[in-house]
Design a protein around this motif. Structure first.
Motif, PDB file in Angstrom:
ATOM      1  N   ALA A 164     -31.699   7.144 -22.472  1.00 23.50           N
ATOM      2  CA  ALA A 164     -31.142   5.938 -23.107  1.00 23.50           C
ATOM      3  C   ALA A 164     -29.642   5.835 -22.845  1.00 23.50           C
ATOM      4  N   GLY A 165     -28.925   6.946 -22.957  1.00 25.57           N
ATOM      5  CA  GLY A 165     -27.481   6.949 -22.695  1.00 25.57           C
ATOM      6  C   GLY A 165     -27.164   6.636 -21.247  1.00 25.57           C
ATOM      7  N   PHE A 166     -27.938   7.215 -20.342  1.00 24.23           N
ATOM      8  CA  PHE A 166     -27.739   6.975 -18.908  1.00 24.23           C
ATOM      9  C   PHE A 166     -27.915   5.503 -18.577  1.00 24.23           C
ATOM     10  N   ILE A 167     -29.003   4.926 -19.064  1.00 30.92           N
ATOM     11  CA  ILE A 167     -29.278   3.508 -18.794  1.00 30.92           C
ATOM     12  C   ILE A 167     -28.244   2.613 -19.470  1.00 30.92           C
ATOM     13  N   ALA A 168     -27.798   2.992 -20.657  1.00 35.32           N
ATOM     14  CA  ALA A 168     -26.774   2.207 -21.351  1.00 35.32           C
ATOM     15  C   ALA A 168     -25.455   2.206 -20.579  1.00 35.32           C
ATOM     16  N   GLU A 169     -25.134   3.322 -19.932  1.00 36.07           N
ATOM     17  CA  GLU A 169     -23.870   3.423 -19.193  1.00 36.07           C
ATOM     18  C   GLU A 169     -23.912   2.721 -17.846  1.00 36.07           C
ATOM     19  N   ILE A 170     -25.006   2.887 -17.088  1.00 35.38           N
ATOM     20  CA  ILE A 170     -25.021   2.336 -15.727  1.00 35.38           C
ATOM     21  C   ILE A 170     -25.722   0.995 -15.616  1.00 35.38           C
ATOM     22  N   GLY A 171     -26.521   0.648 -16.607  1.00 30.25           N
ATOM     23  CA  GLY A 171     -27.241  -0.622 -16.553  1.00 30.25           C
ATOM     24  C   GLY A 171     -28.417  -0.555 -15.603  1.00 30.25           C
ATOM     25  N   ASP A 172     -28.693  -1.647 -14.939  1.00 29.64           N
ATOM     26  CA  ASP A 172     -29.826  -1.735 -14.021  1.00 29.64           C
ATOM     27  C   ASP A 172     -29.537  -0.932 -12.765  1.00 29.64           C
ATOM     28  N   ILE A 173     -30.353   0.069 -12.518  1.00 28.26           N
ATOM     29  CA  ILE A 173     -30.132   0.968 -11.380  1.00 28.26           C
ATOM     30  C   ILE A 173     -30.275   0.253 -10.044  1.00 28.26           C
ATOM     31  N   ASN A 208     -28.822  -2.287  -9.168  1.00 29.60           N
ATOM     32  CA  ASN A 208     -27.524  -2.851  -8.787  1.00 29.60           C
ATOM     33  C   ASN A 208     -26.743  -1.933  -7.848  1.00 29.60           C
ATOM     34  N   TYR A 209     -27.230  -0.709  -7.659  1.00 34.08           N
ATOM     35  CA  TYR A 209     -26.527   0.274  -6.843  1.00 34.08           C
ATOM     36  C   TYR A 209     -27.278   0.498  -5.547  1.00 34.08           C
ATOM     37  N   ASN A 210     -26.518   0.619  -4.451  1.00 34.57           N
ATOM     38  CA  ASN A 210     -27.119   0.816  -3.134  1.00 34.57           C
ATOM     39  C   ASN A 210     -27.406   2.276  -2.827  1.00 34.57           C
ATOM     40  N   SER A 211     -26.649   3.185  -3.451  1.00 29.05           N
ATOM     41  CA  SER A 211     -26.852   4.602  -3.167  1.00 29.05           C
ATOM     42  C   SER A 211     -26.509   5.434  -4.407  1.00 29.05           C
ATOM     43  N   PRO A 212     -27.046   6.644  -4.493  1.00 25.48           N
ATOM     44  CA  PRO A 212     -26.717   7.537  -5.615  1.00 25.48           C
ATOM     45  C   PRO A 212     -25.231   7.881  -5.678  1.00 25.48           C
ATOM     46  N   LYS A 213     -24.552   7.857  -4.530  1.00 31.97           N
ATOM     47  CA  LYS A 213     -23.117   8.161  -4.513  1.00 31.97           C
ATOM     48  C   LYS A 213     -22.322   7.184  -5.372  1.00 31.97           C
ATOM     49  N   GLN A 214     -22.753   5.933  -5.442  1.00 32.65           N
ATOM     50  CA  GLN A 214     -22.057   4.951  -6.273  1.00 32.65           C
ATOM     51  C   GLN A 214     -22.132   5.343  -7.753  1.00 32.65           C
ATOM     52  N   ILE A 215     -23.268   5.837  -8.177  1.00 31.13           N
ATOM     53  CA  ILE A 215     -23.424   6.269  -9.574  1.00 31.13           C
ATOM     54  C   ILE A 215     -22.611   7.536  -9.817  1.00 31.13           C
TER      55      ILE A 215
END
Length: 70
Positions: free
Chosen positions: A28-37, A39-46
């Protein structure tokens, strides 16, 4: 539990819960912080968003240790 009900509505959150040691609060915390996954092209962005990108302390011929930036 309200968090559990809300996570069931989020696509692929059940896959994150299958990871050993990862629970409802973490997902829940992870999704709350990054939003819709998506939206990111690569794991490096996260990684960069969280400040966990890798950096290497080196110069010239000296090769230092690789560590997490924060």
């Amino acid at each position: 539990m309200l968090i559990e009900e809300l996570l069931k509505k989020i696509p692929n959150s059940n896959l994150m819960l299958e990871i050993k040691g990862v629970g409802l609060t973490t997902v829940a915390g992870f999704i709350a912080e990054i939003g819709d996954i998506s939206n990111y092209n690569s794991p490096k962005q996260i990684q960069k968003l969280s400040g966990l990108d890798l950096k290497e302390n080196s110069s010239g011929k000296h090769k230092g240790k690789t560590s997490i930036s924060k």
